[in-house]
Design a protein around this motif. Structure first.
Motif, short mmCIF file in Angstrom:
data_model
loop_
_atom_site.label_atom_id
_atom_site.label_comp_id
_atom_site.label_asym_id
_atom_site.label_seq_id
_atom_site.Cartn_x
_atom_site.Cartn_y
_atom_site.Cartn_z
N THR A 189 0.87 -1.17 0.00
CA THR A 189 0.00 0.00 0.00
C THR A 189 0.91 1.22 0.00
OG1 THR A 189 -1.69 -1.17 1.26
CG2 THR A 189 -1.78 1.24 1.31
N GLU A 209 1.04 5.47 0.17
CA GLU A 209 0.27 6.68 0.50
C GLU A 209 1.18 7.89 0.60
OE1 GLU A 209 -2.49 6.58 3.76
OE2 GLU A 209 -3.08 4.51 3.29
N TRP A 210 0.65 9.04 0.19
CA TRP A 210 1.32 10.33 0.36
C TRP A 210 0.73 10.97 1.59
CZ3 TRP A 210 5.48 11.82 -2.32
CH2 TRP A 210 5.74 11.17 -3.53
#
Length: 170
Positions: free
Chosen positions: A126, A128-129
């Motif tokens: 996964t 994410e930013w």
């Protein structure tokens, strides 16, 4: 030698070994308005904890080149990597054979300019930013948290200096 003394001897050897070296990329981008930085976090494949892209040394590649390559293979990001390290952190790594080793990770800043649609480890993690503050909440390693905070201060100082240049003196 009894089994117990052999295990004790093996444990002593394991703790005396120097940490294994890895190289990582702290991948970042500026939000659209250019006033806030986002950093890339991803989950590890084995434990699912939040990490940054990292890997082992590669023959013929400089440490910062390894960091950039790992960022592309693991997260599909490319950009400009700094040649000077931001710092380092340590963590315990469990190898495929179950042996736990200490790893020291040198971290390089990588300003992301390109996101690939397809890359080697797509779908395995996964990605994410998040803000640097959110990254600090998610990662387990205290030294890595410190690197995120140090990086945030550096970016904030750079942004303040840029704004000061744009304001005309009266």
């Amino acid at each position: 030698m009894t089994l117990l003394s052999r295990l004790a001897s093996d444990m002593q050897l394991m703790f005396r070994r120097p940490p294994r070296q890895q190289y990582a990329a702290l991948c970042y981008r500026m939000k659209k308005k250019g006033t806030e930085v986002e950093v890339l976090l991803m989950t590890s494949r084995d434990t699912g904890r939040w990490v940054i892209p990292k890997g082992w040394p590669m023959n013929g590649k400089c440490s910062y080149e390894v960091a950039a390559r790992e960022a592309y293979e693991e997260a599909g990001v490319r950009g400009s990597v700094e040649h000077e390290t931001l710092g380092a952190y340590s963590y315990p790594k469990v190898l495929k054979d179950g042996l736990k080793v200490s790893c020291k990770v040198q971290v390089y800043a990588l300003e992301v300019s390109e996101l690939a649609k397809n890359f080697k480890e797509k779908g395995e993690r996964t990605i994410e930013w998040v803000s640097c503050d959110e990254a600090c909440k998610r990662v387990r390693e205290p030294e890595l948290r410190d690197l995120f905070l140090q990086f945030k201060r550096r970016i904030d100082e750079h942004l303040q200096a840029s704004r000061a240049k744009q304001i005309p003196a009266e």
